[in-house]
Design a protein around this motif. Structure first.
Motif, mmCIF file in Angstrom:
data_model
loop_
_atom_site.group_PDB
_atom_site.id
_atom_site.type_symbol
_atom_site.label_atom_id
_atom_site.label_comp_id
_atom_site.label_asym_id
_atom_site.label_seq_id
_atom_site.Cartn_x
_atom_site.Cartn_y
_atom_site.Cartn_z
ATOM 1 N N MET A 16 -36.626 14.479 -19.943
ATOM 2 C CA MET A 16 -35.299 14.818 -19.426
ATOM 3 C C MET A 16 -35.250 14.669 -17.899
ATOM 4 O O MET A 16 -34.279 14.142 -17.357
ATOM 5 N N LEU A 17 -36.290 15.125 -17.219
ATOM 6 C CA LEU A 17 -36.331 14.980 -15.766
ATOM 7 C C LEU A 17 -36.378 13.511 -15.354
ATOM 8 O O LEU A 17 -35.747 13.115 -14.369
ATOM 9 N N THR A 18 -37.121 12.708 -16.104
ATOM 10 C CA THR A 18 -37.193 11.278 -15.814
ATOM 11 C C THR A 18 -35.839 10.618 -16.011
ATOM 12 O O THR A 18 -35.389 9.833 -15.160
ATOM 13 N N LEU A 19 -35.179 10.925 -17.111
ATOM 14 C CA LEU A 19 -33.855 10.345 -17.362
ATOM 15 C C LEU A 19 -32.840 10.818 -16.323
ATOM 16 O O LEU A 19 -31.996 10.031 -15.872
ATOM 17 N N PHE A 20 -32.925 12.068 -15.939
ATOM 18 C CA PHE A 20 -32.030 12.605 -14.912
ATOM 19 C C PHE A 20 -32.210 11.875 -13.589
ATOM 20 O O PHE A 20 -31.238 11.425 -12.974
ATOM 21 N N SER A 21 -33.446 11.735 -13.147
ATOM 22 C CA SER A 21 -33.676 11.076 -11.861
ATOM 23 C C SER A 21 -33.348 9.590 -11.924
ATOM 24 O O SER A 21 -32.829 9.020 -10.959
ATOM 25 N N ALA A 22 -33.611 8.939 -13.060
ATOM 26 C CA ALA A 22 -33.268 7.523 -13.199
ATOM 27 C C ALA A 22 -31.754 7.328 -13.186
ATOM 28 O O ALA A 22 -31.245 6.419 -12.518
ATOM 29 N N ALA A 23 -31.027 8.178 -13.890
ATOM 30 C CA ALA A 23 -29.567 8.078 -13.902
ATOM 31 C C ALA A 23 -28.995 8.350 -12.511
ATOM 32 O O ALA A 23 -28.078 7.657 -12.059
ATOM 33 N N MET A 24 -29.547 9.319 -11.839
ATOM 34 C CA MET A 24 -29.074 9.634 -10.492
ATOM 35 C C MET A 24 -29.351 8.476 -9.534
ATOM 36 O O MET A 24 -28.496 8.118 -8.717
ATOM 37 N N ALA A 25 -30.506 7.885 -9.638
ATOM 38 C CA ALA A 25 -30.859 6.773 -8.757
ATOM 39 C C ALA A 25 -30.007 5.541 -9.033
ATOM 40 O O ALA A 25 -29.690 4.784 -8.120
ATOM 41 N N LEU A 36 -33.943 13.386 -1.705
ATOM 42 C CA LEU A 36 -34.626 14.684 -1.770
ATOM 43 C C LEU A 36 -34.666 15.240 -3.189
ATOM 44 O O LEU A 36 -35.689 15.789 -3.618
ATOM 45 N N ILE A 37 -33.581 15.096 -3.938
ATOM 46 C CA ILE A 37 -33.558 15.576 -5.321
ATOM 47 C C ILE A 37 -34.556 14.799 -6.179
ATOM 48 O O ILE A 37 -35.299 15.391 -6.974
ATOM 49 N N ILE A 38 -34.589 13.494 -6.012
ATOM 50 C CA ILE A 38 -35.525 12.676 -6.796
ATOM 51 C C ILE A 38 -36.967 13.001 -6.414
ATOM 52 O O ILE A 38 -37.839 13.112 -7.283
ATOM 53 N N CYS A 39 -37.231 13.190 -5.131
ATOM 54 C CA CYS A 39 -38.587 13.558 -4.703
ATOM 55 C C CYS A 39 -38.984 14.937 -5.219
ATOM 56 O O CYS A 39 -40.135 15.152 -5.607
ATOM 57 N N LEU A 40 -38.053 15.858 -5.253
ATOM 58 C CA LEU A 40 -38.325 17.178 -5.826
ATOM 59 C C LEU A 40 -38.629 17.057 -7.320
ATOM 60 O O LEU A 40 -39.536 17.725 -7.830
ATOM 61 N N THR A 41 -37.898 16.189 -7.998
ATOM 62 C CA THR A 41 -38.151 15.950 -9.426
ATOM 63 C C THR A 41 -39.557 15.396 -9.635
ATOM 64 O O THR A 41 -40.259 15.798 -10.568
ATOM 65 N N ILE A 42 -39.986 14.483 -8.762
ATOM 66 C CA ILE A 42 -41.339 13.933 -8.850
ATOM 67 C C ILE A 42 -42.376 15.044 -8.692
ATOM 68 O O ILE A 42 -43.359 15.097 -9.437
ATOM 69 N N ALA A 43 -42.151 15.939 -7.736
ATOM 70 C CA ALA A 43 -43.098 17.040 -7.513
ATOM 71 C C ALA A 43 -43.163 17.972 -8.717
ATOM 72 O O ALA A 43 -44.251 18.398 -9.131
ATOM 73 N N VAL A 44 -42.021 18.282 -9.291
ATOM 74 C CA VAL A 44 -41.990 19.162 -10.470
ATOM 75 C C VAL A 44 -42.691 18.489 -11.650
ATOM 76 O O VAL A 44 -43.501 19.115 -12.344
ATOM 77 N N LEU A 73 -47.261 15.879 -1.514
ATOM 78 C CA LEU A 73 -47.269 15.114 -0.270
ATOM 79 C C LEU A 73 -46.670 13.713 -0.421
ATOM 80 O O LEU A 73 -45.933 13.270 0.465
ATOM 81 N N LEU A 74 -46.970 13.019 -1.500
ATOM 82 C CA LEU A 74 -46.444 11.667 -1.668
ATOM 83 C C LEU A 74 -44.915 11.648 -1.705
ATOM 84 O O LEU A 74 -44.304 10.867 -0.961
ATOM 85 N N PRO A 75 -44.252 12.485 -2.511
ATOM 86 C CA PRO A 75 -42.784 12.507 -2.444
ATOM 87 C C PRO A 75 -42.265 12.937 -1.072
ATOM 88 O O PRO A 75 -41.229 12.436 -0.620
ATOM 89 N N ALA A 76 -42.977 13.831 -0.392
ATOM 90 C CA ALA A 76 -42.550 14.242 0.947
ATOM 91 C C ALA A 76 -42.622 13.058 1.916
ATOM 92 O O ALA A 76 -41.702 12.865 2.732
#
Length: 95
Positions: A16-25, A36-44, A73-76
């Motif tokens: 679900m997080l992957t689909l959310f970030s892909a749709a948002m992107a 920032l939202i996508i990077c936060l999703t990557i961290a989670v 660190l990588l998403p940051a």
């Protein structure tokens, strides 16, 4: 909750997080808040992978936090490069 159920729920959450970030992107124009939202999703997602699938929740803290730091660190760094490209160019310029 059984181990199988927890793994399945974690997998579903990751999907679900992957689909959310892909749709948002795909649908949004790139902006600082989207990045920032996508990077936060990557961290989670990284935290879930480290804890549930790599089994490091109860590992030696130095090992767990070293692996977790990669997913923080990588998403940051990615967000920093997107939001402040001029600063990065100035830092890495050869004069």
């Amino acid at each position: 909750m059984t181990l199988n159920t927890r793994i399945n729920l974690t997998w579903a959450l990751l999907m679900m997080l992957t689909l959310f970030s892909a749709a948002m992107a795909e649908q949004a124009t790139p902006s600082n808040i989207i990045v920032l939202i996508i990077c936060l999703t990557i961290a989670v997602k990284g935290t879930f992978v480290v804890d549930e699938f790599m089994g490091l929740r109860r590992a030696v803290p130095i090992i767990r936090y070293t692996i977790l730091s990669y997913f923080v660190l990588l998403p940051a760094f990615i967000a920093f490069v997107f939001i402040y490209p001029e600063v990065l160019a100035r830092i890495t310029a050869i004069n």
